[in-house]
Design a protein around this motif. Sequence first.
Motif, PDB file in Angstrom:
ATOM      1  N   PRO A   1     -28.567 -43.409   6.669  1.00 19.97           N
ATOM      2  CA  PRO A   1     -27.085 -43.516   6.664  1.00 19.97           C
ATOM      3  C   PRO A   1     -27.281 -42.778   5.751  1.00 19.97           C
ATOM      4  O   PRO A   1     -25.723 -42.493   5.453  1.00 19.97           O
ATOM      5  CB  PRO A   1     -26.148 -45.302   6.612  1.00 19.97           C
ATOM      6  N   ASP A   2     -27.802 -43.150   4.103  1.00 18.40           N
ATOM      7  CA  ASP A   2     -28.101 -42.496   2.767  1.00 18.40           C
ATOM      8  C   ASP A   2     -29.416 -42.254   2.474  1.00 18.40           C
ATOM      9  O   ASP A   2     -30.565 -42.758   2.499  1.00 18.40           O
ATOM     10  CB  ASP A   2     -26.794 -43.127   2.046  1.00 18.40           C
ATOM     11  N   ARG A   3     -29.382 -41.999   0.703  1.00 14.18           N
ATOM     12  CA  ARG A   3     -30.497 -41.613   0.838  1.00 14.18           C
ATOM     13  C   ARG A   3     -30.867 -43.001  -0.021  1.00 14.18           C
ATOM     14  O   ARG A   3     -32.239 -42.968   0.002  1.00 14.18           O
ATOM     15  CB  ARG A   3     -30.204 -40.721  -0.302  1.00 14.18           C
ATOM     16  N   ARG A   4     -30.023 -44.325  -0.239  1.00 13.50           N
ATOM     17  CA  ARG A   4     -30.407 -45.022  -1.092  1.00 13.50           C
ATOM     18  C   ARG A   4     -31.660 -45.676   0.270  1.00 13.50           C
ATOM     19  O   ARG A   4     -32.137 -47.069  -0.212  1.00 13.50           O
ATOM     20  CB  ARG A   4     -29.153 -45.563  -1.326  1.00 13.50           C
ATOM     21  N   SER A   5     -30.845 -46.121   1.865  1.00 12.36           N
ATOM     22  CA  SER A   5     -31.006 -46.687   2.222  1.00 12.36           C
ATOM     23  C   SER A   5     -32.762 -46.200   2.704  1.00 12.36           C
ATOM     24  O   SER A   5     -33.615 -47.219   3.326  1.00 12.36           O
ATOM     25  CB  SER A   5     -30.800 -46.497   3.575  1.00 12.36           C
TER      26      SER A   5
ATOM     27  N   ARG B   1     -30.070 -52.600   4.913  1.00 11.00           N
ATOM     28  CA  ARG B   1     -29.195 -52.728   5.102  1.00 11.00           C
ATOM     29  C   ARG B   1     -28.979 -53.552   6.627  1.00 11.00           C
ATOM     30  O   ARG B   1     -30.908 -53.991   7.134  1.00 11.00           O
ATOM     31  CB  ARG B   1     -28.423 -51.228   5.903  1.00 11.00           C
TER      32      ARG B   1
ATOM     33  N   GLU C   1     -32.817 -36.727   5.977  1.00  5.87           N
ATOM     34  CA  GLU C   1     -31.404 -36.462   5.955  1.00  5.87           C
ATOM     35  C   GLU C   1     -31.542 -35.352   6.884  1.00  5.87           C
ATOM     36  O   GLU C   1     -30.310 -35.465   7.933  1.00  5.87           O
ATOM     37  CB  GLU C   1     -31.113 -35.598   4.732  1.00  5.87           C
TER      38      GLU C   1
ATOM     39  N   ALA D   1     -28.319 -40.795  12.074  1.00  9.50           N
ATOM     40  CA  ALA D   1     -27.373 -40.917  10.920  1.00  9.50           C
ATOM     41  C   ALA D   1     -27.066 -42.884  10.711  1.00  9.50           C
ATOM     42  O   ALA D   1     -27.297 -43.535   9.842  1.00  9.50           O
ATOM     43  CB  ALA D   1     -25.418 -40.825  10.737  1.00  9.50           C
TER      44      ALA D   1
END
Length: 171
Positions: A110-114, A158, A101, A106
């Motif tokens: 792009p997000d924690r789930r990734s 992703r 993070e 990014a």
Amino acid sequence: MTVYIEELIVRSNGNRASYHEITKEVRAVIEKSKVKNGICVITTPHTTCSVIYEEYSHDTNYCGDEYLQVDFNNVLEKIVPRCLTEGQYYHPGPEHVAFGEKDCDAALVPDRRSLLNTEAHIKASLVGESVTSAIENGVLQINQVTGYYYFIDWDPNRPRDRQCKIVVMGE
């Protein structure tokens, strides 16, 4: 000795393991290299990707995945299930999440789930990141009828552009 390197960019599908048949591209790189006798190494720098040499399966499912790939995925899924929630595996731990993070672009995280792609790392480690084949008299020494190279992105979180390096060495 000649060393010739080319890079392929393949796009993962982002919702399941992505298989890319790259045999034609490998043969084209060997031809461009002008190497008659030597080796060809097909590799990837990504920790969630693999390169394999396998038989072409002909039959595909509704997603376009060859049956042999579906079988391979099903076997691996029994051994290393998809990471769906934090705590399912030790990885990613709190320090890795903080690094992702804070210190990563990014586009990479792009997000924690990734970050929940532990199974992709394990599968890539089990299968390996490269294949080496011989070249003799300018011909790749693989089964000319059913032998194919596949680039695999195990990370289902992703879609991404991935690198595959083809290195030809010899005379």
